[in-house]
Structures are given as structure tokens and as C-alpha cells.
Motif scaffolding. Structure first.
Motif, PDB file in Angstrom:
ATOM      1  N   ASN A 100     -15.466   6.049 -25.753  1.00 58.50           N
ATOM      2  CA  ASN A 100     -14.613   5.499 -24.716  1.00 58.50           C
ATOM      3  C   ASN A 100     -14.424   6.562 -23.642  1.00 58.50           C
ATOM      4  N   PRO A 101     -14.383   6.149 -22.368  1.00 56.42           N
ATOM      5  CA  PRO A 101     -14.269   7.163 -21.306  1.00 56.42           C
ATOM      6  C   PRO A 101     -12.934   7.890 -21.376  1.00 56.42           C
ATOM      7  N   THR A 102     -12.968   9.170 -21.049  1.00 56.45           N
ATOM      8  CA  THR A 102     -11.732   9.961 -21.021  1.00 56.45           C
ATOM      9  C   THR A 102     -11.666  10.730 -19.714  1.00 56.45           C
ATOM     10  N   CYS A 103     -10.537  10.706 -19.101  1.00 54.35           N
ATOM     11  CA  CYS A 103     -10.381  11.425 -17.842  1.00 54.35           C
ATOM     12  C   CYS A 103      -8.961  11.971 -17.752  1.00 54.35           C
ATOM     13  N   THR A 104      -8.839  13.142 -17.165  1.00 55.22           N
ATOM     14  CA  THR A 104      -7.520  13.676 -16.837  1.00 55.22           C
ATOM     15  C   THR A 104      -7.130  13.125 -15.476  1.00 55.22           C
ATOM     16  N   THR A 105      -5.875  12.707 -15.363  1.00 55.31           N
ATOM     17  CA  THR A 105      -5.423  12.114 -14.108  1.00 55.31           C
ATOM     18  C   THR A 105      -5.132  13.188 -13.080  1.00 55.31           C
ATOM     19  N   TYR A 147       0.860  -1.182   0.000  1.00 53.89           N
ATOM     20  CA  TYR A 147       0.000   0.000   0.000  1.00 53.89           C
ATOM     21  C   TYR A 147       0.891   1.225   0.000  1.00 53.89           C
ATOM     22  N   TYR A 148       0.313   2.387  -0.220  1.00 56.88           N
ATOM     23  CA  TYR A 148       1.131   3.596  -0.280  1.00 56.88           C
ATOM     24  C   TYR A 148       1.803   3.855   1.066  1.00 56.88           C
ATOM     25  N   GLY A 149       2.787   4.712   1.034  1.00 60.33           N
ATOM     26  CA  GLY A 149       3.532   5.008   2.247  1.00 60.33           C
ATOM     27  C   GLY A 149       4.529   3.916   2.539  1.00 60.33           C
ATOM     28  N   SER A 150       4.772   3.676   3.819  1.00 64.92           N
ATOM     29  CA  SER A 150       5.793   2.701   4.200  1.00 64.92           C
ATOM     30  C   SER A 150       5.174   1.478   4.866  1.00 64.92           C
ATOM     31  N   GLY A 151       3.841   1.369   4.859  1.00 67.48           N
ATOM     32  CA  GLY A 151       3.203   0.247   5.540  1.00 67.48           C
ATOM     33  C   GLY A 151       2.575  -0.744   4.592  1.00 67.48           C
ATOM     34  N   LYS A 211     -14.638  14.041  -6.947  1.00 66.33           N
ATOM     35  CA  LYS A 211     -15.388  12.956  -7.598  1.00 66.33           C
ATOM     36  C   LYS A 211     -16.830  13.386  -7.806  1.00 66.33           C
ATOM     37  N   ASP A 212     -17.368  14.091  -6.850  1.00 59.69           N
ATOM     38  CA  ASP A 212     -18.674  14.711  -6.949  1.00 59.69           C
ATOM     39  C   ASP A 212     -18.669  15.893  -5.984  1.00 59.69           C
ATOM     40  N   SER A 213     -19.839  16.449  -5.700  1.00 57.35           N
ATOM     41  CA  SER A 213     -19.896  17.656  -4.874  1.00 57.35           C
ATOM     42  C   SER A 213     -19.496  17.419  -3.424  1.00 57.35           C
ATOM     43  N   ASN A 214     -19.399  16.134  -3.006  1.00 56.91           N
ATOM     44  CA  ASN A 214     -19.107  15.849  -1.605  1.00 56.91           C
ATOM     45  C   ASN A 214     -17.880  14.977  -1.389  1.00 56.91           C
ATOM     46  N   ASN A 215     -17.208  14.546  -2.477  1.00 55.71           N
ATOM     47  CA  ASN A 215     -16.097  13.619  -2.330  1.00 55.71           C
ATOM     48  C   ASN A 215     -14.912  14.047  -3.186  1.00 55.71           C
ATOM     49  N   GLN A 216     -13.722  13.794  -2.669  1.00 59.33           N
ATOM     50  CA  GLN A 216     -12.486  14.080  -3.372  1.00 59.33           C
ATOM     51  C   GLN A 216     -11.690  12.788  -3.486  1.00 59.33           C
ATOM     52  N   SER A 220     -10.974   5.537 -13.490  1.00 58.90           N
ATOM     53  CA  SER A 220     -11.164   4.869 -12.200  1.00 58.90           C
ATOM     54  C   SER A 220     -10.728   5.788 -11.073  1.00 58.90           C
ATOM     55  N   TRP A 221     -11.320   5.594  -9.894  1.00 58.28           N
ATOM     56  CA  TRP A 221     -11.050   6.433  -8.724  1.00 58.28           C
ATOM     57  C   TRP A 221     -10.328   5.630  -7.644  1.00 58.28           C
ATOM     58  N   SER A 222      -9.468   6.294  -6.905  1.00 52.61           N
ATOM     59  CA  SER A 222      -8.819   5.688  -5.741  1.00 52.61           C
ATOM     60  C   SER A 222      -8.694   6.756  -4.666  1.00 52.61           C
ATOM     61  N   SER A 223      -8.513   6.285  -3.439  1.00 53.69           N
ATOM     62  CA  SER A 223      -8.327   7.192  -2.288  1.00 53.69           C
ATOM     63  C   SER A 223      -9.447   8.222  -2.186  1.00 53.69           C
ATOM     64  N   VAL A 224     -10.687   7.777  -2.465  1.00 49.68           N
ATOM     65  CA  VAL A 224     -11.821   8.694  -2.384  1.00 49.68           C
ATOM     66  C   VAL A 224     -12.082   9.043  -0.915  1.00 49.68           C
ATOM     67  N   THR A 225     -12.187  10.348  -0.632  1.00 50.54           N
ATOM     68  CA  THR A 225     -12.387  10.841   0.735  1.00 50.54           C
ATOM     69  C   THR A 225     -13.619  11.732   0.784  1.00 50.54           C
ATOM     70  N   TYR A 226     -14.439  11.554   1.816  1.00 53.62           N
ATOM     71  CA  TYR A 226     -15.635  12.369   1.978  1.00 53.62           C
ATOM     72  C   TYR A 226     -15.257  13.769   2.467  1.00 53.62           C
ATOM     73  N   CYS A 227     -15.821  14.791   1.827  1.00 56.77           N
ATOM     74  CA  CYS A 227     -15.574  16.180   2.217  1.00 56.77           C
ATOM     75  C   CYS A 227     -16.777  16.679   3.019  1.00 56.77           C
TER      76      CYS A 227
END
Length: 983
Positions: free
Chosen positions: A597-602, A85-89, A607-612, A620-627
Motif C-alpha cells: 500500500n502506498p505510504t507518504c509523509t504529509t 477554496y483555500y484563502g478567503s475566496g 514532487k519531482d526534480s522540477n515541481n513542488q 495524493s498531490w495538491s497545489s503542485v507548482t512548477y519550479c
């Protein structure tokens, strides 16, 4: 001694490194890193969050999952159930160690293949979410045809709602309209039978167009215009015969008349060449208008001499008005008046004219000899009214021959026997032979039938040139090559050398290469993009039929299946049954499976009005966090409440008082003028001014100087809204950053207030004020503080003076003694002040910090006797070269205005710890210049630590960040060396 402390710290570093060696070797073999965080609920030393165990390594142990549930076991290899996983753990999942294999939803947004060991492969992002072990289908939302008979609303997950049956079928994303059955016009050129479902049959082309639900009837017979350039005879079946080309166009059922050729005015503002067919070429705009077949000349407007004898007003079009004869001639745009030596009864003589206030009954001799003239008693004989308040009377022979004649070279009139003139008329072309010369229009024109030239207004000719083909319409006739040729794209004829046309004939198939195009090939073909028919050799059409899907390759296009699909590899759209496309949209990443075909800038984004989260190029999304406060501009929103002072009514400070605050804070007069001008540009002098800054770092600009709460969080709301402390904080900011912290200084807005600020500072320099009331407390009045000298402030108590010690000195420690009680300004009620530096600036405290570190006391000193000057801390020491400096020595700059303690020696540079006003506290800096001062062999005068007075309260020191950094660097070096042993 600092050198002993640092040496002990290095020994401690080595001990720590040895103690960590065993752990480092274990980490090198186990390929794991430190746990991310400590925790209270542990799984073998890691941290448990939800059903995930964050581990420094995976031990061969069984743990219960938090909150109950299954258990999980790590094998001896330490890698079962673990993934990087990310980081050192690492993260290790709790759950049943046995999974059913197959393709399934990994989560609500991703699909993949799960093996029996619960590991995942081929994980794919599902743009419409994942459910029932598969990606939800991708659909465009909106109202559309569900099938050929039903319409409804399709959501992005492809589900349908509000499905409605279409009685006439569904196409083009809507129910087909309900139609009345019968024969009618399908369009402006076709007729057919329309059924109740709006479908067409037996569509027939109407050669004369379709209107009122039927083909237009046959035509009225007669000679008429076939089009704008041709005239012919139309039969009742609308066919044409005897079509003739109209060289000047056709209108009102007849050819337009021919035109005379030549250069002429096309209209009142343009000039050009008109051919016999009335067409124009070489059209040129006339800035002064066009008349008499030529551009009017350009003239400057105003009163001026029309010629040597006349004055008038000339307009921009060169026309003249109010032309007046000048008896003495005209020059310099005015009539001349000659001087004279003799008077006529008090009047003024010019030439042969006597200017008189009145006409006396006196006889005068005319100047220069000649006859005399007499005024009668009535004062009006021989006189005529003139402008001004005088009269003019003519001298001359009273006997003349009567008749119409030239009065002079430019005027004509009738002269009576008494030599008087009447009916004088200006001759624009001059006067000769007792009559005006004839008038001519200027310009290029035909001099005669064979010559062209330029005629001036006096009717003279210049630049006369022979015209080989004769001259007409004020221009030489053009020269053309003779022969049969195309007159235009639709007509052929014979052109003579004089460019005239004869035997012009219409070309049914157009004209090119100087001949009519040949007849057409017979057969079935496309008449146009929407109709098919049979074309005969004369290019006429029969059996024309409408093609619902268009016509190409000489046949009607086939029908198509309706629906949203890929138009090509790069575009998506909706194709109707007639194969036409609508709503075509470019697909940046290509089109496949009937969808873009889907296109997204990395990158990190909302992600939406309440999530980053982080979105990859495959969407695809990763590390989605609720704002909690929502998400905008790619980051979670941060909201901060407004300071309570923002709710107060405006508190306007007099500019003179603000100037006093600035001077007391430490600004010299020149800089005080600038900071006061900035204050008025920022807040208008309102100590309760507030401004909210939104964005990634939301903040408040506060108080009279609008000190920002984010960039200067060290300034409290109370200090920002209190004008006294606000100017003190501003002085501290100015010392570190200058005036560039205020945008009104950067953009120059402050300059609008410089004059008023200068006046206020001049007034405040000789007065003192009562500090303003703070939003939360009453500031000390003149009984507790006073301006004791220059721009320094003295206080009644030590504690009050301590409050005003510069912030960077406080951050360096030993600040409570950085004050004096010397009553040197003869104000026993206000003996205390902060230790000053040069001029009106407060001391930096660099030497004071070194004195405390090395236990150096001297006079002058702080309130506890510690030295405060650089010269004091280096007294008794000898200077050595930088390369011979050692840890614990004193460093100064070349000017000996700043000092610190050497804590590390490098190659040609020293790592110095020092109290810095520029960096706002105690810092460590590499210096490659300056001076080094080491202890002399002679003993220094110092008070032993056991006997010297300790500060009343010394703030706790932060950990030595550089020492900690050395520990980590040592550990890193050992780790790298151990890893090198094992390749």
C-alpha cells in the motif's frame, strides 16, 4: 499636533467602518470573502486565471470563459458551479454546465466520480497516473518474466518493452538457462535426470553424496574415525559398526592418546586445568607468559639488587642477566662502596678492596688488621682488572685450602691456595655446605601422590593440602559422583569417583538424562528441510527423495504460482514455483492486492526534480507548482547571481588600515580590536572576498567582513566590498545585534588574530589613512574628509556628511538636517560632521524625531535648528504619572536617555512611537515603565509652522500600520457583532 492627527484618523476609521457596514452585512448573509487580487480582466469583480474565475461571490450572471469556449452561469443562490477554496475566496469553473456522469479521470493523477452537475466525489489519487478513465495499474519496474515463456522490461505503468522469448521458459525474473540432458548431480546429496528445459525427474538421494554426475561409490572398509570424537569400522556400503567414543577425540583414523590431568601451561601465554581427555578448563591468561606449569611472576624491568650481595638486570618475565657480585653488599639497587680513612698509594680502600690507579711495588697493611700484601715491580701481581680506570687488589691471608666451596651465601667457586677465586657461579637458591642449594620451580604442585601445595624457588613447601583422590599432574584429582551417565551429547559411559570413564558407548540418537536417547519412530517424514524419506526404528534413512519446494509436516511442500505478491499482510516479495521467496520488502502501510500500500509523509515537498507541492498521507498531490530552477530539499531552488566584485582579484587591506576604518566607523578601541580580528578570521583582509551559501535562502557573504546579502540585504554590494563603508555598516549591525552576527566570533576563530589586531589598532589610533578604492568609485581623500577629533570624521560638504547619517535615523525621517557646521575643531576645510552621541557613538535621533514632530527648536540643534537632546524636548513640560498620560504626550525612559510620542494609552502601559537604533528605525512599542511629560499651562517657545524652515527633502512616510490595524480590528468587531445577531 500629533494628537489632532491621530484624532482625525480615528474619525476617518469610523467613517470607513460605516461605509463598509453594508458590504459586511452582505458578506455575512452571502457567506463569501474578499477577492484575492485585483485584475484587469474581471468577471463580476473577481479575477480570471486560465479557465478559473476567482470571485468574492458567485453572481447570477453568465460570463464568457477567457480564450473562448463555453459559458457558465451562476444561479441566484450563488453556489452553483462554485466550491470552497483555500484563502478567503472561491473558484468557479468555466465550461459546459452539463457533464456526463460516471467514474473517470479527474486529472492526470486522480480518479473520481463526476455527476451531471460536473461536481466530483470519491476522488482517489492514482499512484501511477490516470488514463482511459481509470487509474493506471501499479507495477514495479525492471526486467522480469512477462509470462512462463517470455521475459521483458516492465515500466511503472505496467507497459512492456524488449519482450524476448525464452526457449527454456522464464522464472525468477529471467530466462531459464539452457541445460544439457542426462543423469547428473542435482546437488551435493542428490542425483537425477535433467531435461533440456533444466527440469528434474527421478531425483534420488545419494547416501554418500553426489559428485562427478553420479552418486559417490561405496566406502573403503576398515577402522577409521567416524567423526572428530568417534572411531569405528566402516563397511564397503559405508555403514558403521563397533563405533567407540574417543575420550580425547579422533584423528588419523585412531583415537587420540589420553592426557595427564592437572594445572599446567596450555601454551606459552595461558595456564589452565587439563583433564584426562585432554580437554581444558579454567584457562587463564598469563601476562608474563607461562612456564614450568605456572604463570610467570610479574616483575619491573631494570638494574637492581638480586639479593643482599648481588646486582643484575631483571626483565619483565623476572629473569636475571649480567648478575654481578657486590663485595660490600647490594642495597638501593646498586653495589655499596664503604668509605675509608686510609689510602693505598693514592688509591681508595673499601672493605678489603684497594682501588688503585696502578699497582705499585709496595707493601700495605690491610685495613682492620690481617695479613699484608705486596705488589711487584710489574704492577700486576695480586691485581685484577676492574671497571673504570683503576684496579682492585685483595687483602687477606695468602694461604687457603683449595677446592670448590661457597664463596659466600649466594655464590660458589674454586679457591686456590693463595686464596684467589675462579669459576665463581651465582647460586639462585643460595649456597650452603660448599655447594649451591638445589633449584625448584615455584608454583602449586603435587608434593607427593596424596598431597598438593605451593613450592617456592628455594624448594620449601607451604599451604600443603591432602588430596582425597590423590594428586597428579600438579593438582588434586577431581572428585566425581559414580554411575552411568552421558559423557557428552553423543556418548554414554560409567564414571568413577576419580572421574575416569569406562565402557563408553556411542548413542546413535544422542544422549540425554544420563542415558542414550531411544530409537526412532518408523515412517515417512522429513529428513531435513529439503529431503523426505523413510526412517527406521534405528533412525536410519531409506528412499530419501529431494523436495524441490522444501519439506515440512513430514511431506514435501506443494508447488506455488510464481510472481510478485504479498507474502503476508505486511510484506511483499517474489514467490518462485518452489514457493521460496526473494526480494521480500516490508510494507510500512501493509500489503494488499499483491502490492505494498502506498505510504507518504504529509507536507510540502518536491514532487519531482522540477515541481513542488503538498502531498497527503495517501500520496495524493495538491497545489503542485512548477519550479523554474528545479526543486530540492522540499522547496523550489532559488539561484542568485554572484556580485560582479567576486570576479576581481583579491584586494588585501593592511591590518593597520582596517583598524583605522573601524575606529572611524565608531568602534571604540576595545571593540575595534575585536572587529578587525573578526575581519581577518572571515576574509583574511580581502575586501573582495566572496562566499556562496546555498539552501532555502541562497546568499553571498561579501567583502572584508563577509556581510551576508540575505540577512543584511540593506547593505549594497558596493558598500559591502568597500572596506570604509563595510566597517560603517558593521558598526550599525554591532549596535543592533552585537558581534553575534559573525560566526567566527561565536566559534572563537577570531581569537587567533587578536594580538595582531591589538597592535594594528594601537598604531592606527595615532595615524590616519587614505580610504581604499571602492569597487565602483573613488572614496573621498583627505581633502574631503578627515578625522577631526577622537574617532569622528569631519567632511568638507554637508552632502558628504549626510551620507554617513546612521541608517536608522534615515529610516525615521528628518535625516538630512542631522548634521552640524560648527567648525569646532578648527579645520575650515572640513567643517561638517554627523551629530554625535556619547563617546564615539553617533546619536540615535530619538529626540530629533520628536522635535520635528512637535516643532521644538532649541540650541544645540540640527542644521535646521530642531532640538537633538531629550532634555530639550521635555523642557517646559511637567511630569505626570503614566496612568494620567494622554495621546500626544512625550514619553521618556527612567534615565531620560530615550524618548518618543504616546500614540495610545492602555491599562498601566503606553503605546509609544519612537526612533530606535535597536530596532533600526521608526517603531511602535508598548512600555509599562518610564516617565510621561505633558504640555505645561505655560506657553512653550516654538516657531509657528508657517514661519519655520522646512527640511530640504523629507522622505515620504509609510502608511500608519497601527492605524490600519485599528481599522481592521474595528471591522472585525462589527462583523462579529452582526453575526451574533443572526446566531
Amino acid at each position: 499636533m500629533l494628537s489632532n492627527r491621530i484624532s482625525k484618523l480615528k474619525i476617518l476609521n469610523r467613517i470607513i467602518a460605516v461605509l463598509l457596514l453594508g458590504l459586511i452585512i452582505f458578506l455575512a448573509f452571502g457567506n463569501v470573502a474578499f477577492a484575492i487580487n485585483s485584475c484587469t480582466l474581471t468577471c463580476g469583480g473577481g479575477k480570471i486565471e486560465g479557465t478559473t474565475c476567482w470571485k468574492a461571490m458567485c453572481y447570477p450572471t453568465t460570463y464568457s470563459c477567457p480564450g473562448g469556449g463555453s459559458t457558465y452561469t451562476h444561479n441566484s443562490a450563488g453556489d452553483s458551479w462554485c466550491e470552497s477554496y483555500y484563502g478567503s475566496g472561491h473558484k468557479c469553473y468555466c465550461g459546459s454546465p452539463s457533464c456526463t456522469t460516471g467514474w473517470k479521470c479527474k486529472d492526470s493523477n486522480n480518479k473520481g466520480y463526476q455527476s451531471s452537475d460536473c461536481s466530483w466525489s470519491s476522488v482517489t489519487y492514482c499512484s501511477n497516473g490516470c488514463s482511459n478513465n481509470d487509474c493506471n495499474p501499479s507495477c514495479t519496474t525492471g526486467w522480469k518474466c512477462k509470462d512462463s515463456n517470455n521475459k521483458g522490461y516492465q515500466s511503472s505503468d505496467c507497459s512492456w518493452s524488449s519482450v524476448t522469448y525464452c526457449s527454456n521458459g522464464c522464472s525468477n525474473n529471467d530466462c531459464n538457462p539452457s541445460c544439457t540432458t542426462g543423469w547428473k548431480c542435482k546437488d551435493s546429496n542428490n542425483k537425477g535426470y535433467q531435461s533440456s528445459d533444466c527440469s528434474w525427474s527421478s531425483v534420488t538421494y545419494c547416501s554418500n553424496g553426489c559428485s562427478n554426475n553420479d552418486c559417490n561409490p561405496s566406502c573403503t572398509t576398515g577402522w577409521k574415525c567416524k567423526d572428530s570424537n568417534n572411531k569405528g569400522y566402516q563397511s564397503s556400503d559405508c555403514s558403521w559398526s563397533s563405533v567407540t567414543y574417543c575420550s580425547n577425540g579422533c584423528s588419523n583414523n585412531d583415537c587420540n592418546p589420553s592426557c595427564t590431568t592437572g594445572w599446567k601451561c596450555k601454551d606459552s601465554n595461558n595456564k589452565g586445568y587439563q583433564s584426562s581427555d585432554c580437554s581444558w578448563s579454567s584457562i587463564t591468561y598469563c601476562s608474563n607468559g607461562c612456564s614450568n606449569n605456572d604463570c610467570n611472576p610479574s616483575c619491573t624491568t631494570g638494574w637492581k639488587c638480586k639479593d643482599s650481595n648481588n646486582k643484575g638486570y631483571q626483565s619483565s618475565d623476572c629473569s636475571w642477566s649480567s648478575v654481578t657480585y657486590c663485595s660490600n653488599g647490594c642495597s638501593n639497587n646498586a653495589c655499596e662502596h664503604s668509605s675509608c680513612t686510609s689510602l693505598c698509594g693514592g688509591g681508595y680502600i673499601e672493605g678489603t678492596t684497594c682501588w688503585k690507579a696502578m699497582c705499585y711495588p709496595t707493601t700495605y697493611s690491610c685495613p682492620g688488621g690481617g695479613s699484608t700484601y705486596t705488589y711487584n715491580s710489574a704492577g700486576d701481581s695480586g691485581c685484577e682488572s676492574e671497571w673504570g680506570s683503576g684496579y682492585k687488589c685483595y687483602c687477606g691471608n695468602p694461604t687457603c685450602t683449595t677446592g670448590w666451596k661457597c664463596k659466600d651465601s649466594n655464590n660458589k667457586g674454586y679457591q686456590s691456595s693463595d686464596c684467589s677465586w675462579s669459576s665463581i657461579t651465582y647460586c639462585s637458591n643460595g649456597c650452603s655446605n660448599n655447594d649451591c642449594n638445589p633449584s625448584c620451580t615455584t608454583g602449586w604442585k603435587c608434593k607427593d601422590s596424596n598431597n598438593q601445595g605451593y613450592q617456592s624457588s628455594d624448594c620449601s613447601w607451604s599451604s600443603v593440602t591432602s588430596c582425597p583422590n590423590g594428586c597428579s599432574d600438579n593438582a588434586c584429582n577431581p572428585t566425581c559422583t559414580t554411575g552411568w551417565k552421558c559423557k557428552d551429547s553423543n556418548n554414554q559411559g560409567y564414571q568413577s569417583s576419580d572421574c575416569s570413564w569406562s565402557s563408553v558407548t556411542s548413542c546413535p540418537n544422542g544422549c540425554s538424562d544420563n542415558a542414550c536417547n531411544p530409537t526412532c519412530t518408523t515412517g515417512w517424514k522429513c529428513k531435513d528441510s529439503n529431503n523426505q524419506g523413510y526412517q527406521s526404528s534405528d533412525c536410519s534413512w531409506s528412499s530419501v527423495t529431494s523436495c524441490p519446494n522444501g519439506c515440512s509436516d513430514n511431506a514435501c511442500n506443494p508447488t506455488c504460482t510464481t510472481g510478485w505478491k504479498c507474502k503476508d499482510s505486511n510484506n511483499q516479495g517474489y514467490q518462485s514455483s518452489d514457493c521460496s521467496w526473494s526480494s521480500v520488502t516490508s510494507c510500512p502501510n501493509g500489503c494488499s492486492d499483491n502490492a505494498c500500500n502506498p505510504t507518504c509523509t504529509t507536507g510540502w515537498k518536491c514532487k519531482d526534480s522540477n515541481n513542488q507541492g503538498y502531498q497527503s498521507s495517501d500520496c495524493s498531490w495538491s497545489s503542485v507548482t512548477y519550479c523554474s530552477n528545479g526543486c530540492s530539499d522540499g522547496v523550489c531552488k532559488v539561484t542568485i547571481s554572484s556580485p560582479s566584485q567576486c570576479d576581481n582579484s583579491p584586494n588585501l587591506i593592511p591590518m593597520k588600515d582596517a583598524a583605522r576604518y573601524a575606529l572611524d566607523a565608531g568602534f571604540n578601541k576595545d571593540n575595534a580590536i575585536i572587529i578587525v580580528a573578526i575581519a581577518w578570521a572571515e576574509s583574511g583582509g580581502n575586501s573582495y572576498a566572496c562566499y556562496y551559501n546555498s539552501g532555502k535562502n541562497p546568499s553571498w557573504d561579501r567583502g572584508i567582513l563577509q556581510i551576508n546579502s540575505y540577512w543584511h540585504s540593506e547593505v549594497t554590494d558596493n558598500d559591502a566590498f568597500n572596506p570604509t563603508t563595510a566597517f560603517q555598516e558593521a558598526f550599525r549591525i554591532y549596535e543592533n545585534r552585537g558581534f553575534r552576527e559573525w560566526t567566527t566570533h561565536t566559534n572563537g576563530d577570531y581569537t587567533k588574530h587578536l594580538d595582531a589586531a591589538k597592535k594594528a589598532v594601537n598604531q592606527a589610533s595615532s595615524t590616519s589613512i587614505t580610504p581604499a578604492q571602492s569597487p565602483t568609485e573613488i572614496q573621498p581623500d583627505v581633502s574631503t574628509s578627515a578625522s577631526c577629533f577622537g574617532c569622528h570624521t569631519c567632511y568638507s560638504t554637508k552632502e558628504e556628511a549626510q551620507k554617513h547619517v546612521p541608517t536608522h535615523v534615515k529610516d525615521c525621517g528628518y535625516w538630512k538636517c542631522f548634521v552640524w557646521d560648527d567648525n569646532r575643531y578648527n579645520d575650515p576645510e572640513h567643517p561638517w560632521r554627523v551629530i554625535p552621541g556619547s563617546g564615539c557613538e553617533l546619536g540615535t535621533g530619538c529626540a530629533h524625531w520628536v522635535a520635528h514632530q512637535l516643532n521644538i527648536k532649541s540650541n544645540p540643534g540640527c542644521s535646521e535648528g530642531y532640538a537633538i537632546r531629550v532634555s530639550q524636548v521635555i523642557a517646559g513640560r511637567r511630569e505626570v504619572e503614566l496612568k494620567n498620560c494622554k495621546v500626544g504626550d512625550i514619553w521618556t525612559n527612567d534615565g531620560k536617555t530615550h524618548t518618543g510620542i504616546v500614540c495610545q494609552v492602555g491599562t498601566n502601559k503606553l503605546f509609544v512611537e519612537h526612533c530606535s537604533s535597536g530596532d533600526g528605525g521608526l517603531v511602535k512599542t508598548w512600555f509599562s515603565s518610564g516617565k510621561c511629560w505633558t504640555e505645561s499651562t505655560e506657553s512653550l517657545t516654538k516657531v509657528p509652522p508657517s514661519t519655520e524652515a522646512q527640511p530640504e527633502e523629507t522622505p515620504p512616510k509609510e502608511p500608519d500600520k497601527n492605524a490600519i490595524q485599528e481599522v481592521w480590528e474595528s471591522i472585525g468587531n462589527i462583523i462579529n457583532e452582526i453575526r451574533s445577531w443572526f446566531g
